[in-house]
Design a protein around this motif. Structure first.
Motif, PDB file in Angstrom:
ATOM      1  N   SER A   1      -9.982  14.177   1.913  1.00 32.74           N
ATOM      2  CA  SER A   1     -11.069  14.596   1.071  1.00 32.74           C
ATOM      3  C   SER A   1     -11.481  15.848   1.744  1.00 32.74           C
ATOM      4  O   SER A   1     -11.285  16.325   2.627  1.00 32.74           O
ATOM      5  CB  SER A   1     -12.214  13.624   1.289  1.00 32.74           C
ATOM      6  N   PRO A   2     -12.293  16.784   0.789  1.00 35.47           N
ATOM      7  CA  PRO A   2     -12.558  17.945   1.426  1.00 35.47           C
ATOM      8  C   PRO A   2     -13.319  18.075   2.787  1.00 35.47           C
ATOM      9  O   PRO A   2     -14.132  17.118   3.051  1.00 35.47           O
ATOM     10  CB  PRO A   2     -13.604  18.378   0.508  1.00 35.47           C
ATOM     11  N   GLY A   3     -12.799  18.883   3.857  1.00 41.47           N
ATOM     12  CA  GLY A   3     -13.431  18.786   5.074  1.00 41.47           C
ATOM     13  C   GLY A   3     -13.004  17.752   6.044  1.00 41.47           C
ATOM     14  O   GLY A   3     -13.523  17.603   7.257  1.00 41.47           O
ATOM     15  N   HIS A   4     -12.250  16.820   5.747  1.00 40.37           N
ATOM     16  CA  HIS A   4     -11.734  15.574   6.527  1.00 40.37           C
ATOM     17  C   HIS A   4     -10.235  15.816   6.826  1.00 40.37           C
ATOM     18  O   HIS A   4      -9.396  16.366   5.860  1.00 40.37           O
ATOM     19  CB  HIS A   4     -12.112  14.504   5.735  1.00 40.37           C
ATOM     20  N   LYS A   5      -9.738  15.244   7.700  1.00 36.32           N
ATOM     21  CA  LYS A   5      -8.261  14.853   7.949  1.00 36.32           C
ATOM     22  C   LYS A   5      -7.932  13.792   7.162  1.00 36.32           C
ATOM     23  O   LYS A   5      -8.690  12.906   6.821  1.00 36.32           O
ATOM     24  CB  LYS A   5      -7.967  14.549   9.549  1.00 36.32           C
ATOM     25  N   GLU A   6      -6.727  13.542   6.840  1.00 39.94           N
ATOM     26  CA  GLU A   6      -6.060  12.293   6.129  1.00 39.94           C
ATOM     27  C   GLU A   6      -6.336  11.089   6.678  1.00 39.94           C
ATOM     28  O   GLU A   6      -6.108  10.886   8.123  1.00 39.94           O
ATOM     29  CB  GLU A   6      -4.690  12.537   5.923  1.00 39.94           C
ATOM     30  N   VAL A   7      -7.042  10.255   5.961  1.00 35.71           N
ATOM     31  CA  VAL A   7      -7.013   8.735   6.713  1.00 35.71           C
ATOM     32  C   VAL A   7      -6.011   7.869   6.192  1.00 35.71           C
ATOM     33  O   VAL A   7      -5.753   7.884   4.990  1.00 35.71           O
ATOM     34  CB  VAL A   7      -8.762   8.395   6.039  1.00 35.71           C
ATOM     35  N   ARG A   8      -5.454   7.034   6.885  1.00 32.99           N
ATOM     36  CA  ARG A   8      -4.437   5.972   6.590  1.00 32.99           C
ATOM     37  C   ARG A   8      -5.116   4.764   6.370  1.00 32.99           C
ATOM     38  O   ARG A   8      -6.169   4.307   6.962  1.00 32.99           O
ATOM     39  CB  ARG A   8      -3.469   5.861   7.629  1.00 32.99           C
ATOM     40  N   VAL A   9      -4.671   4.227   5.528  1.00 34.48           N
ATOM     41  CA  VAL A   9      -5.343   2.899   4.728  1.00 34.48           C
ATOM     42  C   VAL A   9      -4.473   1.665   4.969  1.00 34.48           C
ATOM     43  O   VAL A   9      -3.055   1.868   4.302  1.00 34.48           O
ATOM     44  CB  VAL A   9      -6.088   3.081   3.567  1.00 34.48           C
ATOM     45  N   VAL A  10      -4.653   0.607   5.425  1.00 30.58           N
ATOM     46  CA  VAL A  10      -3.753  -0.520   5.262  1.00 30.58           C
ATOM     47  C   VAL A  10      -4.145  -1.469   4.059  1.00 30.58           C
ATOM     48  O   VAL A  10      -5.231  -1.466   3.461  1.00 30.58           O
ATOM     49  CB  VAL A  10      -3.795  -1.362   6.488  1.00 30.58           C
ATOM     50  N   PRO A  11      -3.238  -2.470   3.602  1.00 30.70           N
ATOM     51  CA  PRO A  11      -3.633  -3.277   2.467  1.00 30.70           C
ATOM     52  C   PRO A  11      -4.698  -4.160   2.712  1.00 30.70           C
ATOM     53  O   PRO A  11      -4.791  -4.650   3.972  1.00 30.70           O
ATOM     54  CB  PRO A  11      -2.271  -4.245   2.649  1.00 30.70           C
ATOM     55  N   GLY A  12      -5.681  -4.087   1.723  1.00 25.94           N
ATOM     56  CA  GLY A  12      -6.943  -5.124   1.980  1.00 25.94           C
ATOM     57  C   GLY A  12      -7.980  -4.189   2.413  1.00 25.94           C
ATOM     58  O   GLY A  12      -9.197  -4.736   2.653  1.00 25.94           O
ATOM     59  N   GLU A  13      -7.867  -2.975   2.322  1.00 27.22           N
ATOM     60  CA  GLU A  13      -9.051  -1.984   2.839  1.00 27.22           C
ATOM     61  C   GLU A  13      -9.724  -1.167   1.722  1.00 27.22           C
ATOM     62  O   GLU A  13      -8.469  -0.792   0.933  1.00 27.22           O
ATOM     63  CB  GLU A  13      -8.450  -1.135   3.954  1.00 27.22           C
TER      64      GLU A  13
END
Length: 343
Positions: A234-246
Motif C-alpha cells: 500500500s502507499p507509503g509501506h513496504k510489501e507485507v507477506r501474508v500466509v494462508p489463514g491471515e
C-alpha cells in the motif's frame, strides 16, 4: 367521421418503441419480479442453541453500549457502488466500447471474438498466439448478481455484486495485471510471471494462489489468503507477506496496515450465496446488504458496537432481512423508496 387517409396519418404519428427500448423495459420488470419472488431460506447451523447464544451476544452488546443510544449522530453508509448505475445485469465492455448483456445467450455470437466464449454465468478467454498489443475489457457486476471470468492465463475470478474488473484480453510480455473495484475471489494460475492486482491505490502481487479481496471505498482494503502466498503493498509501506489463514487490512484514513488470523469461511461465504457473520459489527453488515440489494442506509452512531451473528441466504427478500435484523439487534429500520433510516 375520419377518412382512411386521416387514420393513416394518425398511425404514422404513433411512436412504436424500438427493440432496445422494449428489451430494457423487460429487464427492469423482470428484475423487480425476481426480487419480489425470492425465496427465504434462513439457515442456522446450530439450531436453537445458536439462537440463544446469538440473543445473548446481542443483549450483552446492547447492555455494554446502552449509553451510546443517547448519543445520536447521522452517519451515511454508501449506497454502492463502484459500478455504472445504468447497468442492471452483468455486462462486458469490450475494447471497442461494445457492451454485451451477459444474461443473453446470444451474446456468445455477438461478441465477434474468436478467443471469447460466454456461458450462463462465465466469460472464458482463450490464449491467442502472436498477439503483441494489449487491449482491455471491463466486466461490471451490478446489485443482486455474482459472475465468473476465466482469464487468458487460466486464472479464475468470481466477482461479487457492486464490483468491476478491468483486464487484458490476452496477457502480453512479462506482466499479468488487472484492476479491481469492489470484491472478488481469485484463483490465480501458477506462472513464473507475477500476477498483480491494483485495488484502491494498493497492489497485491501473487505467484499462484487463492484469496479474497474486498475494497470498501474510501475506507479499507481487506485481503484474506486461502492458499499460497501473496505480497500486499500500500502507499507509503513496504510489501507485507501474508500466509494462508491471515487477513491483511489497509485503513485508508490512518494509512495503517494490520495482519491477523481469521476464519476464512466468513470471508468467502458470499461465494456460497449467503450472508454469514460471527460477531460482525452491524455497520459492516449493512454495507454488504446495501451492495447486494442496491439500497442505502442512513444510521446513527454506535452501530459499530453492535455485533451480529447470522446465516441468511442471499435469496431472502430485503424486507425479511431487515425484519430479522430488527429482531436480533433491537434497532428500528424505517424504509422509504429503497432508503433505510436506522434508529
Amino acid at each position: 367521421m375520419k377518412t382512411e387517409k386521416d387514420i393513416e396519418e394518425i398511425l404514422d404519428n404513433v411512436k412504436i418503441p424500438s427493440d432496445e427500448e422494449v428489451e430494457a423495459a423487460g429487464m427492469r420488470f423482470d428484475r423487480r419480479i425476481r426480487r419480489l419472488r425470492m425465496r427465504r431460506r434462513v439457515m442456522w447451523a446450530t439450531g436453537s442453541v445458536a439462537a440463544v447464544l446469538c440473543c445473548g451476544l446481542v443483549f450483552t452488546s446492547l447492555w455494554m453500549n446502552r449509553g451510546v443510544k443517547e448519543n445520536l449522530g447521522v452517519v451515511g453508509i454508501p449506497r454502492v457502488l463502484t459500478t455504472d448505475h445504468q447497468v442492471v445485469v452483468p455486462t462486458l465492455i469490450l475494447a471497442d466500447g461494445n457492451k454485451l448483456n451477459l444474461k443473453e445467450r446470444e451474446a456468445d455470437s455477438t461478441a465477434g471474438k474468436s478467443n471469447i466464449r460466454i456461458t450462463d454465468d462465465r466469460v472464458i478467454y482463450d490464449t491467442m498466439p502472436a498477439v503483441r498489443e494489449i487491449v482491455y475489457n471491463r466486466l461490471i457486476i451490478p446489485a443482486g448478481f455474482t459472475y465468473n471470468v476465466t482469464l487468458a492465463d487460466g486464472t479464475e475470478v468470481t466477482l461479487n455484486a457492486g464490483s468491476s474488473l478491468k483486464y487484458p484480453e490476452i496477457f502480453v510480455g512479462k506482466q499479468r495485471e488487472v484492476e479491481l473495484s469492489g470484491e472478488a475471489y481469485f484463483s490465480v494460475a501458477k506462472s513464473d510471471i507475477p500476477f498483480e492486482i491494483s485495488v484502491g491505490g494498493s497492489k497485491i502481487r501473487v505467484y499462484g494462489t487463492r484469496f479474497n479481496v474486498k475494497e470498501r471505498p474510501q475506507k479499507a482494503i481487506e485481503t484474506v489468503l486461502i492458499e499460497g502466498k501473496i505480497g500486499f503493498k500500500s502507499p507509503g509501506h513496504k510489501e507485507v507477506r501474508v500466509v494462508p489463514g491471515e487477513l491483511v487490512s489497509y485503513d485508508m484514513a490512518s494509512a495503517g496496515i494490520k495482519v491477523q488470523p481469521v476464519d476464512v469461511q466468513y470471508a468467502t461465504a458470499w461465494l456460497d450465496g449467503v450472508f454469514r457473520y460471527r460477531d460482525k459489527p452491524l455497520d459492516l453488515v449493512l454495507e454488504d446488504i446495501s451492495i447486494w440489494y442496491g439500497v442505502s442506509f442512513e444510521s446513527r452512531e454506535g452501530l459499530d458496537k453492535i455485533e451480529v451473528t447470522m446465516n441468511l441466504n442471499k435469496t431472502t427478500p430485503i424486507d425479511e432481512v431487515v425484519s430479522f435484523l430488527e429482531k436480533i439487534t433491537n434497532c428500528k429500520f424505517i424504509e422509504e423508496r429503497g432508503h433505510y433510516t436506522v434508529k
